[in-house]
Design a protein around this motif. Structure first.
Motif, PDB file in Angstrom:
ATOM      1  N   LEU A 193       0.836  -1.201   0.000  1.00 32.23           N
ATOM      2  CA  LEU A 193       0.000   0.000   0.000  1.00 32.23           C
ATOM      3  C   LEU A 193       0.870   1.251   0.000  1.00 32.23           C
ATOM      4  N   GLY A 194       1.930   1.248   0.816  1.00 30.14           N
ATOM      5  CA  GLY A 194       2.829   2.394   0.839  1.00 30.14           C
ATOM      6  C   GLY A 194       3.511   2.609  -0.503  1.00 30.14           C
ATOM      7  N   LEU A 195       3.961   1.513  -1.145  1.00 27.73           N
ATOM      8  CA  LEU A 195       4.597   1.634  -2.464  1.00 27.73           C
ATOM      9  C   LEU A 195       3.614   2.155  -3.499  1.00 27.73           C
ATOM     10  N   TYR A 196       2.350   1.736  -3.389  1.00 23.39           N
ATOM     11  CA  TYR A 196       1.337   2.222  -4.338  1.00 23.39           C
ATOM     12  C   TYR A 196       1.100   3.720  -4.160  1.00 23.39           C
ATOM     13  N   LEU A 197       1.010   4.159  -2.912  1.00 27.35           N
ATOM     14  CA  LEU A 197       0.697   5.566  -2.663  1.00 27.35           C
ATOM     15  C   LEU A 197       1.835   6.501  -3.057  1.00 27.35           C
ATOM     16  N   ILE A 198       3.078   6.004  -3.068  1.00 25.34           N
ATOM     17  CA  ILE A 198       4.179   6.877  -3.504  1.00 25.34           C
ATOM     18  C   ILE A 198       4.470   6.691  -4.993  1.00 25.34           C
ATOM     19  N   GLY A 199       3.662   5.863  -5.672  1.00 26.95           N
ATOM     20  CA  GLY A 199       3.762   5.729  -7.121  1.00 26.95           C
ATOM     21  C   GLY A 199       4.702   4.661  -7.621  1.00 26.95           C
ATOM     22  N   LYS A 200       5.186   3.756  -6.752  1.00 30.18           N
ATOM     23  CA  LYS A 200       6.115   2.710  -7.168  1.00 30.18           C
ATOM     24  C   LYS A 200       5.418   1.408  -7.564  1.00 30.18           C
ATOM     25  N   LEU A 201       4.103   1.354  -7.380  1.00 33.43           N
ATOM     26  CA  LEU A 201       3.331   0.156  -7.718  1.00 33.43           C
ATOM     27  C   LEU A 201       2.100   0.593  -8.500  1.00 33.43           C
ATOM     28  N   LYS A 202       1.837  -0.077  -9.617  1.00 35.09           N
ATOM     29  CA  LYS A 202       0.708   0.299 -10.471  1.00 35.09           C
ATOM     30  C   LYS A 202      -0.242  -0.884 -10.633  1.00 35.09           C
ATOM     31  N   PHE A 203      -1.531  -0.550 -10.803  1.00 35.46           N
ATOM     32  CA  PHE A 203      -2.557  -1.537 -11.106  1.00 35.46           C
ATOM     33  C   PHE A 203      -3.038  -1.307 -12.537  1.00 35.46           C
ATOM     34  N   PRO A 204      -3.717  -2.300 -13.140  1.00 37.03           N
ATOM     35  CA  PRO A 204      -4.197  -2.118 -14.524  1.00 37.03           C
ATOM     36  C   PRO A 204      -5.014  -0.851 -14.724  1.00 37.03           C
ATOM     37  N   SER A 205      -5.798  -0.486 -13.720  1.00 39.48           N
ATOM     38  CA  SER A 205      -6.629   0.723 -13.856  1.00 39.48           C
ATOM     39  C   SER A 205      -5.802   1.996 -13.802  1.00 39.48           C
ATOM     40  N   ASP A 206      -4.516   1.905 -13.448  1.00 42.86           N
ATOM     41  CA  ASP A 206      -3.649   3.086 -13.378  1.00 42.86           C
ATOM     42  C   ASP A 206      -2.773   3.244 -14.615  1.00 42.86           C
ATOM     43  N   GLN A 207      -2.830   2.302 -15.558  1.00 45.48           N
ATOM     44  CA  GLN A 207      -1.875   2.297 -16.663  1.00 45.48           C
ATOM     45  C   GLN A 207      -1.938   3.563 -17.514  1.00 45.48           C
ATOM     46  N   GLY A 208      -3.122   4.129 -17.667  1.00 46.24           N
ATOM     47  CA  GLY A 208      -3.241   5.335 -18.500  1.00 46.24           C
ATOM     48  C   GLY A 208      -2.823   6.598 -17.797  1.00 46.24           C
ATOM     49  N   ASN A 209      -2.543   6.504 -16.517  1.00 45.16           N
ATOM     50  CA  ASN A 209      -2.194   7.673 -15.722  1.00 45.16           C
ATOM     51  C   ASN A 209      -0.680   7.730 -15.512  1.00 45.16           C
ATOM     52  N   THR A 210      -0.045   8.720 -16.102  1.00 45.34           N
ATOM     53  CA  THR A 210       1.415   8.875 -15.978  1.00 45.34           C
ATOM     54  C   THR A 210       1.794  10.019 -15.043  1.00 45.34           C
ATOM     55  N   ASP A 211       0.789  10.665 -14.452  1.00 44.18           N
ATOM     56  CA  ASP A 211       1.071  11.788 -13.554  1.00 44.18           C
ATOM     57  C   ASP A 211       1.691  11.288 -12.250  1.00 44.18           C
ATOM     58  N   ALA A 212       2.488  12.144 -11.659  1.00 52.27           N
ATOM     59  CA  ALA A 212       3.081  11.813 -10.358  1.00 52.27           C
ATOM     60  C   ALA A 212       1.993  11.821  -9.288  1.00 52.27           C
ATOM     61  N   MET A 213       2.183  11.013  -8.266  1.00 50.08           N
ATOM     62  CA  MET A 213       1.203  10.958  -7.183  1.00 50.08           C
ATOM     63  C   MET A 213       1.171  12.292  -6.452  1.00 50.08           C
ATOM     64  N   PRO A 214       0.001  12.774  -6.082  1.00 58.85           N
ATOM     65  CA  PRO A 214      -0.089  14.043  -5.354  1.00 58.85           C
ATOM     66  C   PRO A 214       0.553  13.944  -3.976  1.00 58.85           C
ATOM     67  N   VAL A 215       0.869  15.103  -3.435  1.00 57.26           N
ATOM     68  CA  VAL A 215       1.566  15.157  -2.150  1.00 57.26           C
ATOM     69  C   VAL A 215       0.806  14.433  -1.031  1.00 57.26           C
ATOM     70  N   PRO A 216      -0.543  14.621  -0.896  1.00 57.07           N
ATOM     71  CA  PRO A 216      -1.245  13.888   0.178  1.00 57.07           C
ATOM     72  C   PRO A 216      -1.053  12.374   0.075  1.00 57.07           C
ATOM     73  N   CYS A 217      -1.067  11.834  -1.146  1.00 60.03           N
ATOM     74  CA  CYS A 217      -0.869  10.387  -1.315  1.00 60.03           C
ATOM     75  C   CYS A 217       0.532   9.974  -0.884  1.00 60.03           C
ATOM     76  N   ILE A 218       1.529  10.791  -1.239  1.00 60.52           N
ATOM     77  CA  ILE A 218       2.905  10.471  -0.860  1.00 60.52           C
ATOM     78  C   ILE A 218       3.060  10.484   0.660  1.00 60.52           C
ATOM     79  N   VAL A 219       2.416  11.457   1.326  1.00 57.89           N
ATOM     80  CA  VAL A 219       2.472  11.524   2.794  1.00 57.89           C
ATOM     81  C   VAL A 219       1.828  10.277   3.407  1.00 57.89           C
TER      82      VAL A 219
END
Length: 670
Positions: free
Chosen positions: A460-486
């Motif tokens: 979960l932590g890796l996903y929230l900082i953008g190091k883990l992707k799911f199929p539904s995230d494949q089209g999204n190349t934007d960096a994770m927002p700051v609240p998610c990283i926190v």
């Protein structure tokens, strides 16, 4: 007005009576009868009905196990015991890790039978059956069922002679018991203790009454439902519908007030629909069934699988949807009607359309609520959920300009679904743990549970900082927002916090979810607590001399949950330090078979009762002074035997037990 006052006072009295009675448990009900099988053979039959969730232990268990069903014959004239006490009924055998042995017990009903051979023209036989009973949280002390029968034997039999107790009693108990004829009353032994034995049921109830556990439970359930509703708002199935629905109501009529009124009606309809769902759940299962779910292994396995399915749905493996025909029919009906009915049907359409997102959240809520033991839990939880879900429709109708400031739909909603999937997967393990402990499989010991949680929250932590992707995230190349990283950093920090638990660290933050520490095979951490005294009067004298409060621990050698509390709670460093240094700990074993120097005869509930053993004495102390009879049972006293805090029963939550000790210590110092 007078009738109202009378009704109110009666209700208060009833609630107080129930609150006191709740601590005095009577889960097993025996009837005793005699049956002459032949002119020379007699059976004494004990037929027991066992309340749901409880079990009575069988005969002949090892001495270091729970209380076995045992017959004690005090007088036998004209009869001799023929064999040992036997049992009839469905005996369940299950290995118990705490005792390291197979425990045999009965649920729902049991029959114990003792056969006697009639050897005299007349016969007289009396004594008592002693048995032990437990559920998943408490045990009651060894309980006695007395019997006394007489009758006629064969005409050619010799005159009746009284046999010795050793001939008529199970050999395991014969040496420890004295005959009835030699029983001496010694009520002075109890009365001499003065204030130390003085009943404090009302005082203890005042402390427990201030601890409105039920009210807190309802508030917790409502808040949990409220949070669930707010989370559901920000899912892709609900959030995009809000502006369209509010705009529809405001534009359907030129009368703005009517549009606002319709939108408010729409919100109320949502509340009514979900509240009805909660009431239906309670009505279908019933209060007793909902309470039983908390410890029912089959249901806990079902809940575990259900949450896993919900988690996989949120991860995007598949989508939970209701039949489209349902939505179409309700939508068509809403279009063809008018007035209040059409608005209600539109709200029902929202419920059906949004099910793929709200269903797993509602399911998770109902699973948690159903195992909370609250009778009205589902209705209260659904009320909170519905209020949160309906609130934006009403507010945006009242303040339309807020819609422009509301966040737009986007990938952030998918992030919420994925996070919920991880959370539901983590909680699924909690329910599997209950079943694993109940059946003694040993599949999910504490270190296995913690290892799985480390993986889940680490991912979960890796996903929230953008190091883990799911199929539904494949089209999204934007960096994770700051609240998610926190939040991701917090999740990773929590993962690191759990790691020492693999070697036995307490990890108090998850003690309410993880299996007890005694299930851990590899444990480098040991901090056992031993009671300083096992005698009430001696312990109280020592406490007065040292000026310390007392923790009285009513326990039993055969009390499984007592051992769990000692292994899971007393080993916590903070708890151990307080019990060893701030209190005098007195452990009183209600199943101690050591005979008293002088048996005591007391009057309880209008009936004379014989206290033959040390355990009988401590069990009577618990009943007469504190109005309780289940173990484990903890109470904090001052040096005069008065309570300074409420009582505490089986609850492996270390934080709750620490609060219990802190409250008692604080009140004692006052």
């Amino acid at each position: 007005m007078k009738l109202l006052k009378t009704t109110f006072l009666t209700a208060l009295l009833a609630m107080f009576t129930l609150a006191v009675a709740a601590q005095m448990q009577d889960p097993v009900h025996f009837k005793v009868s005699q049956k002459k099988v032949s002119p020379t053979e007699l059976e004494v039959i004990f037929t027991g009905r066992i309340d749901k969730g409880w079990h009575v232990y069988s005969t002949g268990l090892p001495a270091d196990g729970p209380i076995s069903a045992t017959l004690h014959t005090e007088k036998a004239e004209g009869v001799k015991a023929a064999g040992k006490l036997s049992h009839r009924g469905k005996e369940i055998s299950q290995f118990d890790k705490m005792f390291g042995m197979n425990l045999r017990y009965f649920e729902n009903s049991v029959t114990f039978v003792q056969k006697f051979k009639i050897v005299g023209k007349t016969y007289k036989v009396s004594g008592y059956l002693e048995y032990g009973a437990c559920n998943d949280e408490n045990c009651i002390p060894p309980t006695q069922v007395e019997f006394a029968f007489n009758g006629e034997g064969p005409a050619d039999a010799p005159e009746a002679e009284e046999t010795t107790e050793a001939e008529a009693t199970d050999t395991t108990a014969a040496a420890a018991m004295a005959g009835a004829d030699s029983l001496q009353t010694d009520t002075a032994a109890v009365n001499a203790q003065g204030d130390l034995w003085k009943p404090v049921i009302d005082e203890l109830q005042n402390f427990n009454g201030g601890d409105t556990g039920s009210s807190r439970s309802w508030i917790y359930i409502f808040l949990m439902g409220l949070v669930g509703g707010f989370v559901a708002l920000f899912t892709p199935c609900v959030w995009p519908i809000i502006p369209m629905t509010v705009s529809f109501f405001l534009k359907r009529t030129k009368d703005k007030k009517k549009g606002i009124r319709d939108a408010i009606t729409y919100g109320i309809s949502i509340i009514v629909i979900y509240l009805a769902l909660g009431l239906a759940i309670t009505a279908i299962f019933g209060a007793s069934s909902l309470n039983a779910l908390a410890t029912n292994a089959v249901f806990n396995i079902f809940f575990c699988l259900l949450l896993v399915v919900f988690a996989l749905s949120f991860f995007g493996w598949f989508e939970l949807t209701l039949p489209s025909s349902w939505t179409n029919k309700v939508d068509n009906k809403a279009s063809s009607t008018s007035g209040m009915l059409s608005i209600f049907l539109m709200a029902f359409t929202l419920t059906l359309v949004s099910f793929s997102c709200t269903g797993p959240i509602i399911g998770f809520l109902l699973v948690e609520v159903s195992t909370s033991g609250s009778i009205a839990g589902p209705a209260i939880g659904m009320l909170g959920f519905a209020i949160a879900l309906a609130l934006p429709f009403t507010l945006f109708a009242l303040f339309p300009t807020w819609l422009k400031q509301a966040p737009k739909s986007g990938s952030w909603m998918n992030t919420i679904k994925i996070v919920l999937g991880f959370i539901e997967l983590a909680f699924a393990l909690k329910f599997f743990s209950v079943a694993d402990l109940a059946y003694g499989w040993g599949l999910l010991d504490r270190e296995v549970f913690l290892a799985l949680w480390i993986i889940i929250f680490g991912m979960l932590g890796l996903y929230l900082i953008g190091k883990l992707k799911f199929p539904s995230d494949q089209g999204n190349t934007d960096a994770m927002p700051v609240p998610c990283i926190v939040l991701g950093m917090i999740s990773l920090a929590f993962t690191v916090y759990l790691i020492p638990g693999l070697w036995g660290a307490p990890c108090k933050a998850v003690s309410a979810f993880a299996p007890p520490i005694n299930t851990q095979d590899f444990n480098l951490y040991h901090n056992e607590v031993e009671p300083k005294y096992k005698d009430y009067e001696q312990g109280m004298a020592a406490a007065a001399a040292e000026g310390k409060p007392v923790v009285v621990d009513f326990t039993g050698f055969g009390c499984v949950n007592c051992r769990k509390m000692e292994a899971a709670v007393w080993t916590d460093p903070q708890v151990a330090d307080k019990l060893n240094n701030d209190f005098i700990l007195i452990s009183l074993y209600v199943d101690d078979k050591q005979p008293l120097d002088k048996p005591i005869e007391v009057v309880e509930n209008g009936r004379k009762r014989k206290l033959r053993t040390v355990g009988d004495k401590w069990s009577y102390l618990q009943r007469s002074k504190f109005g309780a009879n289940a173990q484990p049972f903890y109470v904090i006293l001052d040096n005069k035997g008065m309570p300074v805090a409420g009582s505490y029963s089986y609850d492996e939550n270390i934080g709750h037990y620490t609060d219990f000790l802190n409250t008692g210590l604080k009140n004692y110092k006052k």
